[in-house]
Design an enzyme around this catalytic site. Structure first.
Site, PDB file in Angstrom:
ATOM      1  N   HIS A  38      23.989   0.572  11.593  1.00 38.11           N
ATOM      2  CA  HIS A  38      25.253   1.288  11.788  1.00 38.11           C
ATOM      3  C   HIS A  38      25.973   0.713  12.998  1.00 38.11           C
ATOM      4  O   HIS A  38      25.343   0.223  13.934  1.00 38.11           O
ATOM      5  CB  HIS A  38      24.989   2.783  11.966  1.00 38.11           C
ATOM      6  CG  HIS A  38      24.319   3.384  10.777  1.00 38.11           C
ATOM      7  ND1 HIS A  38      25.001   3.756   9.645  1.00 38.11           N
ATOM      8  CD2 HIS A  38      23.017   3.649  10.518  1.00 38.11           C
ATOM      9  CE1 HIS A  38      24.157   4.232   8.746  1.00 38.11           C
ATOM     10  NE2 HIS A  38      22.940   4.168   9.257  1.00 38.11           N
ATOM     11  N   LYS A  73      13.137  -8.991  16.296  1.00 39.03           N
ATOM     12  CA  LYS A  73      13.459 -10.401  16.512  1.00 39.03           C
ATOM     13  C   LYS A  73      12.585 -11.242  15.594  1.00 39.03           C
ATOM     14  O   LYS A  73      11.528 -10.799  15.156  1.00 39.03           O
ATOM     15  CB  LYS A  73      13.197 -10.799  17.962  1.00 39.03           C
ATOM     16  CG  LYS A  73      14.132 -10.135  18.943  1.00 39.03           C
ATOM     17  CD  LYS A  73      13.875 -10.593  20.347  1.00 39.03           C
ATOM     18  CE  LYS A  73      14.850  -9.862  21.258  1.00 39.03           C
ATOM     19  NZ  LYS A  73      14.461  -9.833  22.616  1.00 39.03           N
ATOM     20  N   ASN A 105       0.845  -1.189   0.000  1.00 39.58           N
ATOM     21  CA  ASN A 105       0.000   0.000   0.000  1.00 39.58           C
ATOM     22  C   ASN A 105       0.887   1.249   0.000  1.00 39.58           C
ATOM     23  O   ASN A 105       2.115   1.158  -0.088  1.00 39.58           O
ATOM     24  CB  ASN A 105      -0.940  -0.042   1.212  1.00 39.58           C
ATOM     25  CG  ASN A 105      -2.260   0.630   0.943  1.00 39.58           C
ATOM     26  OD1 ASN A 105      -2.316   1.683   0.316  1.00 39.58           O
ATOM     27  ND2 ASN A 105      -3.339   0.035   1.431  1.00 39.58           N
TER      28      ASN A 105
END
Length: 193
Positions: A115, A166, A85
């Site tokens: 990073h 996770k 969408n």
């Protein structure tokens, strides 16, 4: 011993410099195609979508609503019947693999890039990227964020606004920041069509 290019480092999950000229050119190409797609009038939507799909590794029967952004495109692998969408962003420095029948609600952000925690490396401009894999028949709700290295199992539902950092088991609903399993998807949740 052969020295890896920055692109090879990126694709292998090592630290790399995204400021590398080749990677900058790859991103510029993807951004130009995304811009063309996002600015196309409704009457030209199908041809603009074909141009956008040309960036991806595979996109059979996919449909994407504008606006859409990605970093490279060539690391995005879509299964059959993919739907995104409005206002979806996929930062694909590593592979992002979608199974069949995946739906993304408005405002979904998927990011393979990260990073370093070490300030010296981070200040040099280094980053890493880890693949994201999304199984079959997954629904990702509005504004959800999927972070690097995550695998989402088949038939999972990611609630609106969730931050997924996770792995998500198959046949579960996850919600929250960070996302946690709030319930299993049971047989009584399904109907015959």
């Amino acid at each position: 011993m052969q020295t890896l290019t920055e692109k090879e480092k990126m694709l292998s999950g090592e630290y790399y410099f995204p400021s590398n000229k080749v990677l900058q050119q790859d991103r510029a190409k993807a951004k130009a195609v995304c811009q063309q797609f996002n600015l196309a009038p409704e009457s030209a939507n199908k041809s603009a979508l074909r141009a956008l799909q040309g960036l991806f590794a595979a996109s059979p029967n996919s449909w994407i609503e504008p606006t859409f952004y990605c970093d490279y495109g060539y690391n995005i692998h879509m299964g059959r019947n993919f739907y995104a969408n409005h206002n979806v962003v996929i930062l694909d420095a590593a592979p992002v693999t979608f199974g069949d029948d995946v739906m993304l609600a408005p405002g979904v952000l998927i990011s393979t890039a990260s990073h370093p925690l070490d300030a010296k490396r981070r200040n040099k401009g280094l980053e890493t990227a880890k693949p994201i894999t999304i199984g079959n028949s997954v629904w990702i709700g509005m504004g959800a964020k999927i972070l690097d290295g995550v695998t989402i199992g088949d038939n999972a539902v990611i609630a609106a606004g969730a931050l997924v950092n996770k792995d998500v088991p198959a046949n579960t609903v996850v919600a929250g920041v960070p996302a946690v399993v709030i319930r299993q998807i049971e047989n009584e949740d399904t109907i015959s069509v």
